[in-house]
Design an enzyme around this catalytic site. Structure first.
Site, PDB file in Angstrom:
ATOM      1  N   HIS A 138       0.836  -1.116  -0.093  1.00 37.20           N
ATOM      2  CA  HIS A 138       0.106  -0.035   0.181  1.00 37.20           C
ATOM      3  C   HIS A 138       0.768   1.361   0.029  1.00 37.20           C
ATOM      4  O   HIS A 138       1.881   0.995   0.686  1.00 37.20           O
ATOM      5  CB  HIS A 138      -0.698  -0.066   1.297  1.00 37.20           C
ATOM      6  CG  HIS A 138      -1.777   1.098   1.377  1.00 37.20           C
ATOM      7  ND1 HIS A 138      -1.468   2.141   1.634  1.00 37.20           N
ATOM      8  CD2 HIS A 138      -3.034   0.966   1.141  1.00 37.20           C
ATOM      9  CE1 HIS A 138      -2.663   2.898   1.757  1.00 37.20           C
ATOM     10  NE2 HIS A 138      -3.892   2.005   1.469  1.00 37.20           N
ATOM     11  N   ASP A 215       2.977  -4.164   8.289  1.00 40.59           N
ATOM     12  CA  ASP A 215       1.612  -3.530   8.218  1.00 40.59           C
ATOM     13  C   ASP A 215       0.672  -4.566   8.351  1.00 40.59           C
ATOM     14  O   ASP A 215       0.278  -5.082   7.252  1.00 40.59           O
ATOM     15  CB  ASP A 215       1.746  -2.772   6.798  1.00 40.59           C
ATOM     16  CG  ASP A 215       0.443  -2.085   6.465  1.00 40.59           C
ATOM     17  OD1 ASP A 215      -0.435  -2.275   7.030  1.00 40.59           O
ATOM     18  OD2 ASP A 215       0.347  -1.391   5.259  1.00 40.59           O
ATOM     19  N   GLN A 218      -4.460  -5.278   7.116  1.00 45.49           N
ATOM     20  CA  GLN A 218      -5.539  -6.020   6.483  1.00 45.49           C
ATOM     21  C   GLN A 218      -5.607  -7.364   7.117  1.00 45.49           C
ATOM     22  O   GLN A 218      -6.194  -8.446   6.724  1.00 45.49           O
ATOM     23  CB  GLN A 218      -5.469  -6.271   4.952  1.00 45.49           C
ATOM     24  CG  GLN A 218      -5.351  -5.018   4.085  1.00 45.49           C
ATOM     25  CD  GLN A 218      -6.743  -4.426   4.019  1.00 45.49           C
ATOM     26  OE1 GLN A 218      -7.942  -5.519   4.379  1.00 45.49           O
ATOM     27  NE2 GLN A 218      -7.044  -3.369   3.883  1.00 45.49           N
ATOM     28  N   LYS A 241     -10.504  -0.908  10.515  1.00 48.12           N
ATOM     29  CA  LYS A 241     -10.521  -2.169   9.909  1.00 48.12           C
ATOM     30  C   LYS A 241     -10.619  -3.530  10.756  1.00 48.12           C
ATOM     31  O   LYS A 241     -10.477  -4.597  10.523  1.00 48.12           O
ATOM     32  CB  LYS A 241      -9.055  -2.263   9.088  1.00 48.12           C
ATOM     33  CG  LYS A 241      -8.947  -1.354   8.049  1.00 48.12           C
ATOM     34  CD  LYS A 241      -7.877  -1.785   6.851  1.00 48.12           C
ATOM     35  CE  LYS A 241      -7.699  -0.483   6.231  1.00 48.12           C
ATOM     36  NZ  LYS A 241      -8.401  -0.219   5.044  1.00 48.12           N
ATOM     37  N   CYS A 379      -4.702   2.007  -4.076  1.00 43.92           N
ATOM     38  CA  CYS A 379      -3.762   2.745  -3.300  1.00 43.92           C
ATOM     39  C   CYS A 379      -2.313   1.633  -3.348  1.00 43.92           C
ATOM     40  O   CYS A 379      -1.464   1.721  -2.377  1.00 43.92           O
ATOM     41  CB  CYS A 379      -3.733   3.308  -1.894  1.00 43.92           C
ATOM     42  SG  CYS A 379      -5.017   4.212  -1.605  1.00 43.92           S
TER      43      CYS A 379
HETATM   44  N1  C6P Z   1      -6.568   0.210   2.643  1.00 46.54           N
HETATM   45  C1  C6P Z   1      -8.381  -0.045   1.243  1.00 46.54           C
HETATM   46  O1  C6P Z   1      -9.354   0.180   0.650  1.00 46.54           O
HETATM   47  P1  C6P Z   1      -5.455   3.837   6.950  1.00 46.54           P
HETATM   48  O2  C6P Z   1      -5.998   4.764   5.782  1.00 46.54           O
HETATM   49  O3  C6P Z   1      -4.001   4.887   7.567  1.00 46.54           O
HETATM   50  O4  C6P Z   1      -6.485   3.495   7.938  1.00 46.54           O
HETATM   51  O5  C6P Z   1      -4.630   2.527   6.249  1.00 46.54           O
HETATM   52  C2  C6P Z   1      -3.921   2.734   5.289  1.00 46.54           C
HETATM   53  C3  C6P Z   1      -3.649   0.970   4.854  1.00 46.54           C
HETATM   54  C4  C6P Z   1      -2.406   0.647   5.098  1.00 46.54           C
HETATM   55  N2  C6P Z   1      -1.918  -0.468   4.643  1.00 46.54           N
HETATM   56  C5  C6P Z   1      -2.925  -1.254   3.913  1.00 46.54           C
HETATM   57  C6  C6P Z   1      -2.481  -2.841   3.624  1.00 46.54           C
HETATM   58  C7  C6P Z   1      -3.953  -0.968   3.842  1.00 46.54           C
HETATM   59  O6  C6P Z   1      -5.127  -1.558   3.076  1.00 46.54           O
HETATM   60  C8  C6P Z   1      -4.463   0.472   4.290  1.00 46.54           C
HETATM   61  C9  C6P Z   1      -5.687   1.128   3.777  1.00 46.54           C
HETATM   62  C10 C6P Z   1      -7.634   0.723   2.446  1.00 46.54           C
HETATM   63  O7  C6P Z   1      -7.548  -1.087   0.893  1.00 46.54           O
HETATM   64  C11 C6P Z   1      -7.886   2.328   1.914  1.00 46.54           C
HETATM   65  S1  C6P Z   1      -6.670   2.849   0.923  1.00 46.54           S
END
Ligand code: C6P
Length: 421
Positions: A138, A215, A218, A241, A379
């Site tokens: 991401h 990270d 997910q 999440k 992203c």
């Molecule tokens: N992915 C998706 O639709 P935030 O925005 O800080 O809560 O999370 C960022 C982020 C970081 N790493 C991974 C693996 C992610 O999937 C995400 C967020 C969402 O896939 C929004 S782009």
């Protein structure tokens, strides 16, 4: 402490044997019509829905306990502080972190990774140092590293990922040398669903003296994570999440690393003493938590974790895998449908393209039939570029989804296809 209203006592909710139908009742948002159809929510990788007990915990906090934490000399401030710090302990237990002070509150996974890049990276990276991230990361696990690498004269390099969405561990092995200072990888790819062998990657990083950041954005919503078993140096995730509220994230770090890292934001709470002659910093975790934190968010996240504690999580994970397998079988029967991300170990994420159809158009037509998915590059532009596609349609399942939801997705897809091809 205020009394918990009886309506949301998690002890009242028992899901000894997993049943998606029963669990769905705990999520009020799922029971609505969208565009004239019962909602099928398949955008769980973007954000998960919130059970009633989380909504009530936040509402109860604002109704009864709202106050600033750590500062007040009054009862409400004491209650708010107790709940807020209790939430930190709940997260530490959830991740099997050795101590609550190793859990830092942030605004999300993005800010957690930025914190490591700015605090650890700014103090530890030097010209010629190398940071490795996988090609399927991401953007939030790429860009912060690029920013700090540019500042420090270091480089950011991509660990190759093959056409199925699997990290090439042999290539990683060849890339590792004593100039590698950090290996940062996603536990699960949001775009492809790949479950990465993070424990092995952590070991490989440590073997050359590098640190490893995982990270976990997910992963946490799918199965319990044990940061000590993984032996990672940092683990990041977002509350939203994990069935909790938006605006709150978590960073776990190893104690000696967090102790040694300088803070990157200054302000209230993060200081021990301030004078114009010089300022000293607070102890962990407050050193990294400048300003008033998201108190209600932390309380909501703790409620979400307590809720998960009432579920049969092994049963829930098996159910999600069964949904994925069912969806993959149905996908195989749709002419022109190409799955993107076919690794051997996958979380319940189905990314795909339909020949001749733009993902955004398909997403709109699915929405018109009440089916919520995400479309675009998720992203994760580098891996989309590698595959030569602008993006995908992504259906991501949580434990409250049903086989009927999968049927509805594919029925809507077949209908949409008639308009588009
Ligand atoms: N992915 C998706 O639709 P935030 O925005 O800080 O809560 O999370 C960022 C982020 C970081 N790493 C991974 C693996 C992610 O999937 C995400 C967020 C969402 O896939 C929004 S782009």
């Amino acid at each position: 402490m205020s009394e918990e209203p009886a309506v949301y006592k998690v002890s009242d909710i028992h899901h000894q044997t997993f049943s998606a139908e029963r669990v769905r009742r705990d999520f009020p948002i799922l029971h609505q019509q969208v565009n004239g159809h019962p909602l099928v929510y398949l955008d769980n990788a973007a954000t998960t829905q919130k059970p009633e007990c989380v909504i009530q915990a936040i509402s109860d906090y604002y109704r009864h306990d709202n106050s600033n934490v750590h500062r007040g000399a009054h009862t409400l401030a004491d209650r708010a502080t107790a709940k807020f710090e209790g939430a930190r302990t709940t997260v530490a237990t959830f991740l099997n972190a050795p101590a609550a002070k190793q859990i830092l509150w942030t605004r999300g996974t993005t800010e957690s990774i930025n914190l490591v890049a700015m605090c650890w990276g700014r103090s530890q990276l030097h010209p010629g140092d190398r940071v490795l991230v996988s090609a399927m990361e991401h953007h939030s696990n790429i860009v912060p590293w690029q920013m700090i690498a540019a500042e420090k004269g270091a480089t950011v390099e991509a660990i190759p990922v093959d056409s199925t969405g699997t990290i090439n561990l042999a290539a990683l092995n060849n890339m590792l040398d004593s100039n590698v200072c950090m290996v940062a990888v996603g536990h699960v790819s949001n775009a492809l669903g790949t479950i990465n062998p993070v424990a092995q990657i952590v070991q490989m990083a440590h073997a050359v003296g590098a640190l490893a950041l995982v990270d976990g954005a997910q992963a946490v919503g799918h199965w319990p994570v044990d940061v000590q078993a993984l032996d990672c140096d940092f683990y990041a995730f977002s509350a939203h999440k994990l069935f909790g509220p938006t605006g709150l994230g978590v960073l776990y770090g190893k104690l000696e690393l967090l102790e040694a890292m300088p803070p990157y934001q200054g302000g209230g709470e993060m200081i021990e003493s301030v004078s114009f002659a010089g300022t000293t910093y607070n102890q962990l975790p407050y050193k990294f938590e400048a300003g008033t934190p998201d108190i209600a968010g932390a309380i909501g996240l703790a409620a979400a974790i307590d809720y998960l504690g009432t579920l049969d999580r092994v049963g829930a994970a098996k159910h999600e895998q069964a949904l994925l397998e069912y969806a993959q079988k149905k996908a195989a029967a749709v002419p022109g449908l190409r799955l993107v991300g076919t690794a051997a170990h996958k979380a319940s994420v189905l990314s795909f393209n339909l020949e001749g159809v733009h993902p955004a158009d398909l997403g709109t037509l699915l929405d018109q039939q009440g089916v919520a998915v995400r479309t675009g590059n998720h992203c994760a532009q580098p891996i989309m570029d590698q595959y030569g596609i602008p993006g995908t349609v992504r259906a991501s399942f949580s434990f409250y989804n049903t086989f009927d939801d999968v049927d509805r997705l594919f029925a809507a897809l077949v209908k949409a296809r008639q308009f588009l091809v």
